[in-house]
Design a protein around this motif. Structure first.
Motif, PDB file in Angstrom:
ATOM      1  N   ASP A  71       0.842  -1.195   0.000  1.00  0.00           N
ATOM      2  CA  ASP A  71       0.000   0.000   0.000  1.00  0.00           C
ATOM      3  C   ASP A  71       0.884   1.254   0.000  1.00  0.00           C
ATOM      4  O   ASP A  71       2.100   1.170   0.128  1.00  0.00           O
ATOM      5  CB  ASP A  71      -0.992  -0.023   1.172  1.00  0.00           C
ATOM      6  N   VAL A  72       0.248   2.408  -0.157  1.00  0.00           N
ATOM      7  CA  VAL A  72       0.983   3.649  -0.376  1.00  0.00           C
ATOM      8  C   VAL A  72       0.670   4.620   0.754  1.00  0.00           C
ATOM      9  O   VAL A  72      -0.488   4.764   1.159  1.00  0.00           O
ATOM     10  CB  VAL A  72       0.601   4.253  -1.745  1.00  0.00           C
ATOM     11  N   ALA A  73       1.688   5.288   1.255  1.00  0.00           N
ATOM     12  CA  ALA A  73       1.507   6.239   2.356  1.00  0.00           C
ATOM     13  C   ALA A  73       0.670   7.434   1.901  1.00  0.00           C
ATOM     14  O   ALA A  73       0.763   7.848   0.744  1.00  0.00           O
ATOM     15  CB  ALA A  73       2.869   6.726   2.844  1.00  0.00           C
ATOM     16  N   PRO A  74      -0.127   7.999   2.819  1.00  0.00           N
ATOM     17  CA  PRO A  74      -0.930   9.197   2.487  1.00  0.00           C
ATOM     18  C   PRO A  74      -0.036  10.439   2.485  1.00  0.00           C
ATOM     19  O   PRO A  74      -0.113  11.283   3.377  1.00  0.00           O
ATOM     20  CB  PRO A  74      -1.970   9.234   3.617  1.00  0.00           C
ATOM     21  N   GLY A  98      -4.312  -8.406   0.362  1.00  0.00           N
ATOM     22  CA  GLY A  98      -4.364  -7.194   1.189  1.00  0.00           C
ATOM     23  C   GLY A  98      -4.559  -5.971   0.303  1.00  0.00           C
ATOM     24  O   GLY A  98      -4.443  -6.048  -0.922  1.00  0.00           O
ATOM     25  N   PRO A  99      -4.884  -4.825   0.932  1.00  0.00           N
ATOM     26  CA  PRO A  99      -5.225  -3.616   0.170  1.00  0.00           C
ATOM     27  C   PRO A  99      -4.006  -2.953  -0.477  1.00  0.00           C
ATOM     28  O   PRO A  99      -3.601  -1.872  -0.099  1.00  0.00           O
ATOM     29  CB  PRO A  99      -5.870  -2.712   1.214  1.00  0.00           C
ATOM     30  N   THR A 100      -3.443  -3.626  -1.477  1.00  0.00           N
ATOM     31  CA  THR A 100      -2.255  -3.098  -2.149  1.00  0.00           C
ATOM     32  C   THR A 100      -2.629  -2.019  -3.153  1.00  0.00           C
ATOM     33  O   THR A 100      -3.758  -1.986  -3.644  1.00  0.00           O
ATOM     34  CB  THR A 100      -1.520  -4.232  -2.878  1.00  0.00           C
ATOM     35  N   ARG A 101      -1.666  -1.159  -3.435  1.00  0.00           N
ATOM     36  CA  ARG A 101      -1.842  -0.185  -4.526  1.00  0.00           C
ATOM     37  C   ARG A 101      -0.606  -0.179  -5.421  1.00  0.00           C
ATOM     38  O   ARG A 101      -0.309   0.789  -6.094  1.00  0.00           O
ATOM     39  CB  ARG A 101      -2.068   1.209  -3.940  1.00  0.00           C
ATOM     40  N   SER A 102       0.116  -1.314  -5.399  1.00  0.00           N
ATOM     41  CA  SER A 102       1.378  -1.391  -6.137  1.00  0.00           C
ATOM     42  C   SER A 102       1.510  -2.804  -6.695  1.00  0.00           C
ATOM     43  O   SER A 102       0.645  -3.652  -6.462  1.00  0.00           O
ATOM     44  CB  SER A 102       2.530  -1.105  -5.171  1.00  0.00           C
ATOM     45  N   PRO A 103       2.578  -3.111  -7.399  1.00  0.00           N
ATOM     46  CA  PRO A 103       2.769  -4.485  -7.883  1.00  0.00           C
ATOM     47  C   PRO A 103       3.113  -5.498  -6.775  1.00  0.00           C
ATOM     48  O   PRO A 103       3.300  -6.676  -7.068  1.00  0.00           O
ATOM     49  CB  PRO A 103       3.931  -4.353  -8.877  1.00  0.00           C
TER      50      PRO A 103
END
Ligand code: PLP
Length: 391
Positions: free
Chosen positions: A183-186, A314-319
């Motif tokens: 996942d990606v930091a806000p 899981g809630p990924t937003r990347s590869p």
């Protein structure tokens, strides 16, 4: 005796299903590798763009060895600062739209060096609970006060910023892409808080460099907030297919690190071939944007396929695809079954991830073919049923 005590301790580690073993890879890092003499589809590498065995990188390394030899021979501050280091740092400065950049032998060196050089007793570091181990170690080494905020939780971060006395300097540090969850930091919200509460910002783009942003410069580039971040860190050993890391920011920051970052000062400069490899990788990233696109397409294909089979991602937003299993034993048994069937996905368990959230960390590369990924999905389906992970 030492070895008796260690044998006992190792036995305990094994009992808890947490024993770690090295696996031997023969040949180059490709989308398939030869593991213990057998070819398997590799789904556990950070060589996201497939550059580790790219002809342009290999050629650059060979040329650099021919011209400059194998070693930089000393710390960069003694006699180990060479032309090629300077060229690479100029290139990284442009890549990150910064005033200056500095190359470290690894991302681990970079994080422990930067954080301990900037922060000290009386200062406060605000760190995401899932930050990489090298950030955690940098915080410890600094002897600053460390306030851990709940993962990606900007409300909690704000509470901590409000409730911490305004003494000393403050630093908010976070991974941009989290290595075990994807996942990606806000980052935009973090930048706003940093501004409001007068804190510096440091972003670790280890898994985002080459993967995110129109030019592959990371999540910060993608969000258009490059100028809002004080300290940019990224690695050269993951998507960029080589080894080492960089820190980029103001000229004053880089000069301070040259003077104070012990993991830069007291270590041999990276070999010329490593610098040359990174230079070549930056060229490939600039001229072969289709690799980045292919990586994302492969990740989407694999993620959809795994979900359709019935796995929980899981809630990924990347590869990075975290296939959540739960228990450490089950995770490792499933990883082993996949391997027996020709698919190498790494099992990840505590202490790398929290108890009860053991997982297979599945990462495709730009260079995987559809056939390889389809074969992997079929294997995931068969092994998952056999292990009762799928109904
Ligand atoms: C891999 C990684 C590092 C360490 O980089 P190395 O070059 O492998 O030492 C630092 N931070 C994060 C988030 C990483 O994933």
């Amino acid at each position: 005796m030492l070895k008796d005590i260690l044998t006992t301790r190792l036995h305990e580690v094994e009992q808890r299903g947490l024993y770690r073993r090295l696996r031997l890879v023969s040949g180059a890092q490709e989308s398939t590798i030869v593991l213990n003499g057998r070819e398997v589809v590799l789904l556990s590498s950070n060589n996201y763009l497939g550059l580790a065995n790219h002809p342009a990188l290999k050629h650059a390394a060979q040329e650099a060895i021919a011209q400059f030899g194998c070693s930089s021979g000393a710390s960069r501050l003694i006699s180990g600062h060479m032309d090629i280091h300077r060229v690479l740092e100029e290139k990284l400065t442009a890549f990150k739209h910064a005033e200056a950049a500095l190359v470290f032998p690894s991302g681990y060196h970079a994080n422990i060096g930067v954080i301990s050089a900037l922060m000290g007793p009386g200062d406060t570091i605000f760190s995401d609970e899932l930050n990489h181990a090298s950030i955690i170690d940098g915080c410890r080494l600094s002897r600053a006060t460390v306030r851990i905020f709940r993962h990606g939780d900007v409300d909690h971060l704000e509470q901590l910023l409000t409730s911490t006395p305004q003494t000393g300097n403050r630093l908010i540090v976070t991974d941009s892409v989290f290595s075990m969850d994807g996942d990606v930091a806000p980052l935009k919200a973090i930048v706003a808080l940093a501004h409001r509460y007068q804190a510096w910002t440091m972003v670790d783009e280890a898994h985002a460099t080459g993967v995110f942003g129109p030019h592959g410069a990371g999540v910060v580039e993608e969000l258009g907030i490059t100028q809002d971040i004080d300290i940019h860190m990224g690695t050269l050993g993951k998507a960029l297919g080589g080894s080492g890391a960089y820190v980029a920011g103001s000229r004053a920051l880089i000069e301070w690190l040259i003077n104070r970052a012990r993991s830069f000062i007291y270590t041999t400069g990276v070999p010329p071939a490593v610098a040359a490899t990174a230079l070549a990788a930056l060229e490939v990233v600039a001229h072969e944007p289709e690799r980045q696109r292919q990586l994302w397409e492969n990740a989407a294909f694999l993620q959809q396929g795994l979900s359709e089979i019935g796995y929980t991602i899981g809630p990924t937003r990347s590869p990075i695809l975290p296939v959540i299993i739960g228990s450490a034993e089950k995770t490792m048994a499933l990883a082993e079954a996949l391997l027996q069937r020709g698919v190498f996905a790494q099992g990840i368990r505590p202490p790398t991830v929290p108890q009860g959230s053991s997982r297979l960390r599945v990462t495709p590369m730009a260079t995987h073919t559809r056939e390889q990924l389809t074969q992997a999905l079929e294997t995931f389906a068969a092994a998952g049923k056999e292990f009762g992970v799928l109904s």
